[in-house]
Design an enzyme around this catalytic site. Structure first.
Site, PDB file in Angstrom:
ATOM      1  N   GLU A 141       0.732  -1.538   0.187  1.00 22.89           N
ATOM      2  CA  GLU A 141      -0.142  -0.350  -0.143  1.00 22.89           C
ATOM      3  C   GLU A 141       0.977   1.652  -0.034  1.00 22.89           C
ATOM      4  OE1 GLU A 141      -2.364  -0.785   3.238  1.00 22.89           O
ATOM      5  OE2 GLU A 141      -4.106  -1.539   1.851  1.00 22.89           O
ATOM      6  N   GLU A 184       7.438 -21.483   7.838  1.00 25.98           N
ATOM      7  CA  GLU A 184       7.356 -20.707   9.566  1.00 25.98           C
ATOM      8  C   GLU A 184       8.826 -21.610  10.419  1.00 25.98           C
ATOM      9  OE1 GLU A 184       4.929 -21.687  13.153  1.00 25.98           O
ATOM     10  OE2 GLU A 184       3.742 -20.944  11.687  1.00 25.98           O
TER      11      GLU A 184
END
Length: 276
Positions: A83, A114
């Site tokens: 963004e 992960e």
């Protein structure tokens, strides 16, 4: 570490019967818990401010900002990074989000990613991460191996790091230069850190980039003067920004924006200069 002892993994007494109450009561329980998030974030504002100053300093010196995380944490980093270009008119390489498992992991679970320490190092090297850059490690639990490995690599090459987690005294907090730890408590659905922990994380990441961009001159007053006017809504916003910043009429704003390819800041500078 015993996962059961993590704050984010504990059962929440307030939602113990959430499956038996009315829908209105259900969403009220969730809303009551969400109200606690802003309070938790407020307690770590000094650390957030320090991180903003550090990020602005590094970017101002030619560095970049990287987020690294897995699962929800990784997705939130990618979201905030994506963004920045349309909001602040920066290159899409200035703020980057790295998620364990790559772009596929944005919409799918990638088993074991992960826990892969080497993968974090490979991902950072692929982005040419250097000592000039800043790394923000994001892990609600504060113990994700992928994230901690990335931070340790950053330290090894001389880069500074920031850690965002929601568990006190976490492993992540011990290896970063600036620790940001909003303790959001037990989740409404036990262990579902996409909820309060995720909300707190998004609030903090928004502050980090917005604060840094403000300090770097990407905002005039509270106007996003470097917005990229890439659609009808943003073109209209750019016009309103120019009018608000200069006091000119709509026709003058449109003319100035057309002259400078829709770039509000340049149009503002032109109109202010023209008025003298």
């Amino acid at each position: 570490m015993d996962f059961a002892n993590l704050t984010t993994e504990k059962r929440n007494a307030a939602s113990a019967n959430i499956d038996k109450v009315s829908t209105l009561e259900m969403v009220k329980i969730i809303n009551d818990e969400d109200k606690k998030v802003a309070v938790a974030v407020e307690k770590v504002l000094p650390q957030i401010a320090s991180a903003v100053d550090l990020i602005a300093e590094k970017i101002g010196s030619g560095g970049r900002l990287f987020y690294i995380g897995a699962g929800t944490s990784g997705r939130l980093g990618v979201l905030d990074a994506s963004e920045c270009p349309p909001t602040f008119g920066v290159e899409n390489t200035l703020v980057q989000g790295i998620i364990a498992g790559g772009n596929y992991a944005l919409t799918n679970a990638v088993e074991g990613a992960e826990d892969d320490k080497n993968l974090a190092i490979e991902d950072l090297r692929e982005k040419n991460f250097s000592a000039a850059d800043v790394l923000v490690g994001i892990a609600a639990s504060g113990r994700t191996p992928y994230v901690i490995s990335g931070v340790e690599y950053a330290k090894q090459i001389g880069a500074v790091s920031i850690g965002v987690s929601c568990v006190e005294n976490s492993a992540l907090a011990k290896v970063v230069d600036i620790e940001i730890t909003p303790v959001t408590g037990a989740e409404v659905i036990t262990g579902s850190t996409r909820m309060k922990a995720g909300t707190a994380t998004k609030m903090i990441l928004n502050m980090l980039t917005t604060g840094a961009m403000i300090k770097l001159g990407k905002v005039y007053g509270n106007l996003m003067v470097d917005v990229k006017a890439t659609n009808k809504k943003l073109r209209d916003r750019a016009k309103r920004i120019v009018i608000a910043a200069t006091g000119c009429n709509e026709a003058a704003a449109i003319d100035a924006l057309n002259k400078f390819d829709g770039h509000a800041k340049t149009a503002i500078d032109f109109l202010i200069e023209k008025s003298f």
